[in-house]
Every structure is written in C-alpha cells, then in structure tokens.
Design a protein around this motif. Structure first.
Motif, PDB file in Angstrom:
ATOM      1  N   LEU A 175       1.050  -0.995  -0.043  1.00 55.83           N
ATOM      2  CA  LEU A 175      -0.047   0.085  -0.012  1.00 55.83           C
ATOM      3  C   LEU A 175       0.981   1.324   0.222  1.00 55.83           C
ATOM      4  CD1 LEU A 175      -2.677  -1.205   2.866  1.00 55.83           C
ATOM      5  CD2 LEU A 175      -2.701  -1.495   0.300  1.00 55.83           C
ATOM      6  N   GLY A 176       0.799   2.044  -1.058  1.00 60.20           N
ATOM      7  CA  GLY A 176       1.885   2.912  -1.249  1.00 60.20           C
ATOM      8  C   GLY A 176       1.083   4.499  -0.736  1.00 60.20           C
ATOM      9  N   PHE A 177       1.853   5.303  -0.531  1.00 56.60           N
ATOM     10  CA  PHE A 177       1.481   6.973  -0.369  1.00 56.60           C
ATOM     11  C   PHE A 177       0.762   7.122  -1.688  1.00 56.60           C
ATOM     12  CE2 PHE A 177       2.380  11.350  -0.300  1.00 56.60           C
ATOM     13  CZ  PHE A 177       2.159  11.789   1.067  1.00 56.60           C
ATOM     14  N   GLY A 178      -0.264   8.094  -1.336  1.00 55.28           N
ATOM     15  CA  GLY A 178      -0.986   8.395  -2.576  1.00 55.28           C
ATOM     16  C   GLY A 178      -1.907   7.563  -3.085  1.00 55.28           C
ATOM     17  N   GLY A 179      -2.342   6.515  -2.579  1.00 59.05           N
ATOM     18  CA  GLY A 179      -3.145   5.451  -3.104  1.00 59.05           C
ATOM     19  C   GLY A 179      -2.615   4.323  -4.009  1.00 59.05           C
ATOM     20  N   HIS A 180      -1.301   3.993  -4.120  1.00 59.34           N
ATOM     21  CA  HIS A 180      -0.824   3.224  -4.954  1.00 59.34           C
ATOM     22  C   HIS A 180      -0.968   1.881  -4.162  1.00 59.34           C
ATOM     23  CE1 HIS A 180       1.431   6.794  -6.543  1.00 59.34           C
ATOM     24  NE2 HIS A 180       1.283   6.229  -7.671  1.00 59.34           N
ATOM     25  N   ILE A 181      -1.635   0.875  -4.945  1.00 61.90           N
ATOM     26  CA  ILE A 181      -1.786  -0.381  -4.315  1.00 61.90           C
ATOM     27  C   ILE A 181      -1.490  -1.523  -5.130  1.00 61.90           C
ATOM     28  CG2 ILE A 181      -3.727  -2.052  -3.570  1.00 61.90           C
ATOM     29  CD1 ILE A 181      -5.582   0.173  -2.688  1.00 61.90           C
ATOM     30  N   ALA A 182      -0.802  -2.206  -4.570  1.00 59.95           N
ATOM     31  CA  ALA A 182      -0.046  -3.675  -5.692  1.00 59.95           C
ATOM     32  C   ALA A 182      -0.168  -4.898  -4.708  1.00 59.95           C
ATOM     33  CB  ALA A 182       1.362  -3.262  -5.979  1.00 59.95           C
ATOM     34  N   ALA A 183      -0.415  -5.891  -5.458  1.00 63.08           N
ATOM     35  CA  ALA A 183      -0.619  -7.258  -4.915  1.00 63.08           C
ATOM     36  C   ALA A 183      -0.228  -8.293  -5.812  1.00 63.08           C
ATOM     37  CB  ALA A 183      -1.828  -7.502  -4.055  1.00 63.08           C
ATOM     38  N   ILE A 184       0.342  -9.376  -5.433  1.00 65.80           N
ATOM     39  CA  ILE A 184       0.906 -10.426  -6.303  1.00 65.80           C
ATOM     40  C   ILE A 184       0.424 -11.721  -5.699  1.00 65.80           C
ATOM     41  CG2 ILE A 184       2.751  -9.404  -7.312  1.00 65.80           C
ATOM     42  CD1 ILE A 184       4.570 -11.253  -5.991  1.00 65.80           C
ATOM     43  N   SER A 185       0.045 -12.966  -6.357  1.00 63.97           N
ATOM     44  CA  SER A 185       0.135 -14.109  -5.732  1.00 63.97           C
ATOM     45  C   SER A 185       1.100 -15.052  -6.667  1.00 63.97           C
ATOM     46  CB  SER A 185      -1.465 -14.612  -5.768  1.00 63.97           C
ATOM     47  OG  SER A 185      -1.806 -14.800  -7.273  1.00 63.97           O
ATOM     48  N   CYS A 186       1.750 -15.837  -5.885  1.00 61.14           N
ATOM     49  CA  CYS A 186       2.488 -16.903  -6.519  1.00 61.14           C
ATOM     50  C   CYS A 186       2.448 -18.202  -5.843  1.00 61.14           C
ATOM     51  CB  CYS A 186       4.023 -16.429  -6.492  1.00 61.14           C
ATOM     52  SG  CYS A 186       4.669 -16.011  -4.753  1.00 61.14           S
ATOM     53  N   GLU A 187       3.060 -19.292  -6.772  1.00 60.91           N
ATOM     54  CA  GLU A 187       2.588 -20.692  -6.222  1.00 60.91           C
ATOM     55  C   GLU A 187       4.034 -21.640  -6.365  1.00 60.91           C
ATOM     56  OE1 GLU A 187      -0.654 -24.175  -6.373  1.00 60.91           O
ATOM     57  OE2 GLU A 187      -0.615 -22.587  -8.098  1.00 60.91           O
ATOM     58  N   ARG A 188       4.354 -22.360  -5.496  1.00 63.23           N
ATOM     59  CA  ARG A 188       5.701 -23.238  -5.485  1.00 63.23           C
ATOM     60  C   ARG A 188       5.325 -24.106  -6.354  1.00 63.23           C
ATOM     61  NH1 ARG A 188      10.130 -23.588  -1.908  1.00 63.23           N
ATOM     62  NH2 ARG A 188       8.871 -22.410  -0.369  1.00 63.23           N
ATOM     63  N   THR A 189       6.314 -24.497  -7.190  1.00 68.69           N
ATOM     64  CA  THR A 189       6.256 -25.560  -8.071  1.00 68.69           C
ATOM     65  C   THR A 189       7.098 -26.721  -7.650  1.00 68.69           C
ATOM     66  OG1 THR A 189       8.248 -24.699  -9.241  1.00 68.69           O
ATOM     67  CG2 THR A 189       5.934 -23.933 -10.073  1.00 68.69           C
ATOM     68  N   GLU A 190       7.971 -26.516  -6.662  1.00 62.65           N
ATOM     69  CA  GLU A 190       8.811 -27.746  -6.217  1.00 62.65           C
ATOM     70  C   GLU A 190       8.103 -28.047  -4.799  1.00 62.65           C
ATOM     71  OE1 GLU A 190      12.712 -26.096  -5.913  1.00 62.65           O
ATOM     72  OE2 GLU A 190      12.947 -26.217  -8.008  1.00 62.65           O
ATOM     73  N   LYS A 191       8.000 -29.324  -4.677  1.00 64.81           N
ATOM     74  CA  LYS A 191       7.355 -29.790  -3.304  1.00 64.81           C
ATOM     75  C   LYS A 191       8.560 -29.831  -2.148  1.00 64.81           C
ATOM     76  CE  LYS A 191       3.645 -30.898  -4.939  1.00 64.81           C
ATOM     77  NZ  LYS A 191       2.044 -30.152  -4.592  1.00 64.81           N
TER      78      LYS A 191
END
Length: 330
Positions: A314-330
C-alpha cells in the motif's frame, strides 16, 4: 486499474539485503519476531546494514544474484527493471551543495543505468516504475508483463531505497509516521514505523523455477491525497488474487504500524474468505524499506515452507499492488 494473470513467468531466483541479513535470515527474523532494528537519539528506531545511503552500495545482493544466474543476451536483450521510490537522496544533497555531477545520479530512473554498468550488462530493455511504497511490486510486475508478452525470456527486477537521510528522517517526523517507541503493527497501537535500508532483486524467466507468478494487481485509490482510503479498492484487489490463487498458505501484509494504515488493511483482511490465512508481518522487525519494502518482504517470504503466497503493498498517494505466486517444487 490492472489485473493480470500470468502463464509463462517463473521466479527463478531472488536475493535481498535488510538489517536482518539475507533472505533466509530476514524470513527467520520476521517469522520468529526478532527485531533487527537499532535505536539512537538522532535517528530514533531504524534499520541500517551499511554506513552509506548510496543505492549502489546498498545493492550488494544484485551482484550475488547474477553470480548465481546467467542473464544471457543470446536470445534478445534481457529485461532489466530496476527502481527506487525516492531516487538517490544523498546524491541530491551533494548536488545542492554545489557538486552538479551528482544530480544525474539522483532520479529514480538513473539507478538502473548505474547498476547495469556496475554489473556489466551493456544492453537491456526496461523501465523504472515509481509507485511510492508499492514501487518494488510495480517493478516486478512490469518485468512480468514484458515476459508474458514475450518481449524477453529472462530478466531482473529490483528495488532499493536508502531512507536514512536526515532530510527524509525529518519528513517522517513532521508527518507523524515515525515511531517514538519500539515499532509494532496490527496491534492497535498505531505508533508508526522505523525507516530502514533495504534492497531486493529477483530473476524472472520463462524457464521453470521454484515459484510461478500467478496474478498481479495494480490499483490507484484516489479517495485521499496521501493514504489508501477506499476499502473497496483493497477488497477488489484481494478478490482478484483469490480468484487466481485461492486459499493462500501465507499472506505477507504491508502493515506499516501507522494507526490509519493498519486499520484500513486489517479491516479488509479480517472480513473475506482469506481471514483465517496465516500472515507474515515484517516491518516491526526489519523496518520499513519504503519503495523496496514490497520486494524485500516478498523475497523473504519466498523462503517460507509453503505452497501459495500473497503479498500486499500500500503506497503513499493510493498506490496499491498485490501479487500471488505458487511453489512448483514440493
């Protein structure tokens, strides 16, 4: 507003430097809730790992990462997306004292050119996004877009910030966001944050890696001139991540420790289907690395023994970013 799912982008490798140390050391400090911060009468609570605030000096981990991973130029130019939310403030101060040569080192976009020269990368394509405290995730997603669009097959995304300049320390104090006591977050205390040096770099590639990037969200919340204020913005963001990568094993929060910021973020995290997901809170233990914080905290979280991760910024001035990632190795 941008929501994008990724099919061809793997996180091949990563490295970071924080006041707690490397990626593994930083993850352990945050997981075990062991503060790596210092206190001084001049700076208050802060996180420092180098006596300099120069961005190149703070970016040792980029060299470490390239020594482990070859960014080949035989199949087109690599992506090189490197930024800093504030630019090199120390260089700006030098130029204001009459040394004009330093001014060209100040702008955030100059960091990529300087670092590429130091790392021996003569040709690349990329840009230097600036999105306040979401700069790190915006930079990673800019490279991910380039890979998904097949403009390159491999690249580096990175961010560094040196927020311990007296100029910035005074600004935090005047804004009322710097903590006067040992920092905490999501406790209701709302005491503010400890500024900290930080740098993190990732290698993204079409080649198989230990993690796959699944979804990225970039949203602008224009309801307030400084903070994220519209709960629908963050709720929309998290719903997009849930649609792409539901039931995350770990949500790496933004959690600055400020009263309004924490209340805003907690209210949305506590009410959705993700409410019972485990959370990793970093800033009370490694400080707030400003624009680099999103990437620093993500790189630390990639060391966690889990399958699915979300990261919020959550950034100053209303900059919102988010990601999702998934592990490929057990």
């Amino acid at each position: 507003m941008a929501i994008r799912r990724y099919s061809y982008v793997s996180i091949l490798d990563w490295a970071l430097q924080s006041c707690a140390g490397s990626a593994v050391q930083t993850y352990r400090a945050c997981r075990e809730k062991r503060p790596a911060l210092d206190y001084s009468p001049d700076e208050g609570w802060s996180g420092r790992y180098d006596s300099s605030n120069d961005l190149l000096t703070l970016s040792h981990c980029a060299t470490e990462l390239l020594q482990r991973t070859n960014i080949s130029q035989t199949d087109g130019f690599p992506g090189f997306f490197i930024s800093s939310s504030k630019g090199d403030i120390e260089a700006l101060m030098q130029s204001m004292h009459g040394n004009d040569a330093f001014f060209k080192c100040f702008p955030p976009g100059s960091f990529a050119k300087r670092l590429a020269k130091q790392l021996g990368i003569p040709f690349w394509h990329g840009t230097a996004p600036v999105a306040a405290c979401s700069t790190g995730l915006y930079t990673l997603l800019a490279l991910a877009d380039s890979l998904e669009d097949k403009q390159c097959t491999i690249g580096m995304a990175g961010c560094a910030d040196g927020p311990l300049s007296p100029l910035l320390l005074a600004a935090y104090k005047n804004m009322g966001v710097a903590c006067s006591q040992q920092p905490s977050a999501f406790t209701g205390a709302g005491g503010g944050f400890a500024p900290a040096q930080g740098a993190a770099f990732t290698i993204l590639s079409h080649n198989a890696g230990p993690w796959m990037l699944r979804c990225g969200v970039r949203i602008g919340d224009a309801c307030h001139e400084t903070r994220c204020d519209n709960p629908e913005s963050l709720r929309y963001c998290l719903n997009a991540l849930w649609d792409a990568t539901p039931h995350p094993d770990l949500i790496i929060t933004h959690a600055t420790g400020t009263r309004t910021g924490d209340a805003y973020e907690q209210s949305i995290l506590d009410e959705g289907p993700w409410a019972t997901c485990e959370r990793l809170i970093c800033k009370p233990y490694i400080g707030h690395c400003l624009g680099a914080s999103g990437l620093v905290e993500l790189a630390a979280g990639l060391e966690a023994p889990v399958q699915r991760i979300w990261k919020i910024s959550l950034g100053f001035g209303g900059h919102i970013a988010a990601i999702s990632c998934e592990r490929t190795e057990k």
